[in-house]
Design an enzyme around this catalytic site. Structure first.
Site, mmCIF file in Angstrom:
data_model
loop_
_atom_site.group_PDB
_atom_site.id
_atom_site.type_symbol
_atom_site.label_atom_id
_atom_site.label_comp_id
_atom_site.label_asym_id
_atom_site.label_seq_id
_atom_site.Cartn_x
_atom_site.Cartn_y
_atom_site.Cartn_z
ATOM 1 N N GLU A 182 -20.264 -53.013 -0.516
ATOM 2 C CA GLU A 182 -21.490 -53.326 0.143
ATOM 3 C C GLU A 182 -21.491 -54.991 0.131
ATOM 4 O OE1 GLU A 182 -24.869 -50.172 -0.560
ATOM 5 O OE2 GLU A 182 -24.923 -52.003 -2.062
ATOM 6 N N GLU A 274 -22.472 -43.856 1.495
ATOM 7 C CA GLU A 274 -23.321 -44.023 0.257
ATOM 8 C C GLU A 274 -24.878 -43.936 1.182
ATOM 9 O OE1 GLU A 274 -23.124 -46.838 -2.624
ATOM 10 O OE2 GLU A 274 -25.298 -47.189 -2.531
#
Length: 353
Positions: A182, A274
């Protein structure tokens, strides 16, 4: 060449499996001795055996036959914290009861992860890859960079890690490399620079396996950083067999995020590595209605996904009730929190491979 290479890799893997007996080592026990684990074979009829070497076709994910497919599965929690949840009984449940296609191996780089002991964590990942392979699951190796948000901070670590992972597992047809979890607080050009610096290291060892890269704004194509998602579309990474990742948490990321995912997935290849039914903290109340909108969209557009997370952490996003991982009972809905019941049900309705 990707299709031919995939067939060759499958043949090499099969020969290796016939020549070397599989060692019964649980993933939870896959510590520094993992380099001695014998190569596992894909069970006939399993998702990874049926689909074989994955490849990007247009903006979709395709199997070895060129058929568009959607993979569904679970992400581990950070393996530095919850390795006790990834063991023989739980992985058997994931493959046979949940009927998953893919296991995402979340190896944090910081926060007590890889940088504290590269040898230990690399060997743990080797072990988890073999355990996924024995069960016919795709092994999605997640270089879980989070803080600092600029992945370039970890570029040298990433090169060292992925060079070894790719060198050992290049003959497998079920390996997926995720280069950055991320990215956040960083521009898209810097993320692109990181990916283009790292991809040659992977390709030098493994020429054709699927590679993924997180987008800026915590893998939202910049949306959570207030950026225009079209930045990625207008300035794509120069690489083959690559997909961009998108993350969402349904109780925080509502219609604007759904609209963004829908649009970018028609422009570039996207893999949702995710997501959760809760807030972005991985905790709080579940928004199953918004989650179902995402599920329906991902099904319609063949967007593969893994859910966060396969552990008994106290947060609502961890699928198992507290204390479950100390035992060996993981099948059915009894051990599951509400989010676990919900996502198990959606994993079990498999794609038509």
């Amino acid at each position: 060449m990707a299709w031919h290479n995939g067939r060759l890799k499958a043949a090499v893997a099969l020969v290796a499996a016939l020549l070397v007996p599989v060692t019964a080592v649980s993933a939870a026990e896959a510590e520094p001795q993992a380099q001695n684990v014998a190569a596992a074979a894909l069970p006939p009829g399993s998702p990874a055996a049926v689909n074989g070497q994955l490849k990007v076709c247009g903006v979709r994910l395709c199997n070895q036959s060129g058929k568009q497919i959607q993979l569904r599965g679970m992400s581990t929690h950070g393996i530095q914290w919850y390795s006790q949840c990834i063991k023989t009984a739980s992985l058997d449940a994931l493959a046979n009861d949940w009927k998953a296609d893919v296991l995402r191996i979340a190896m944090y780089v910081q926060e007590g992860g890889y940088e504290t002991n590269p040898r230990k964590f690399t060997d743990m990942v080797h072990g988890y890859i073999e355990e996924a392979t024995k069960r016919g699951l795709y092994a999605l190796v997640d270089f879980h960079q989070l803080s600092p948000g600029d992945p370039n901070y970890n570029l040298s670590r990433a090169k060292t890690f992925f060079k070894e992972i790719a060198a050992r597992h290049k003959d497998k047809t079920n390996i997926i490399y995720d280069m950055a979890n991320e990215p956040n607080g960083v521009s898209w050009p810097k993320v692109k620079s990181y990916a283009e610096a790292l991809i040659p290291t992977i390709r030098a060892e493994d020429s054709d396996s699927l590679v993924l890269v997180g987008t800026h704004g915590w893998s939202t194509f910049g949306l959570s950083d207030g950026k225009d998602p079209q930045e990625v579309i207008k300035n794509p990474i120069k690489a083959t067999n690559l997909m961009y990742t998108f993350h969402f948490y349904a109780n925080s990321h509502k219609q604007e995020y759904i609209n963004t995912l829908s649009k970018v997935a028609d422009q570039v290849p996207v893999f949702v590595t995710e997501f959760g039914t809760q807030t972005a903290s991985g905790d709080g109340g579940n928004d199953f209605a918004t989650s179902q909108k995402y599920i329906d969209l991902m099904k319609a557009k063949k967007i593969s996904w893994t859910n966060w997370n396969f552990s008994d952490d106290k947060r609502s996003g961890a699928v198992f009730k507290g204390g479950t991982c100390a035992g060996n009972s993981f099948t059915g809905t009894g051990p599951l929190k509400p989010a676990g019941v919900w996502v198990r049900d959606r994993i079990r309705t498999a794609d038509d491979f």
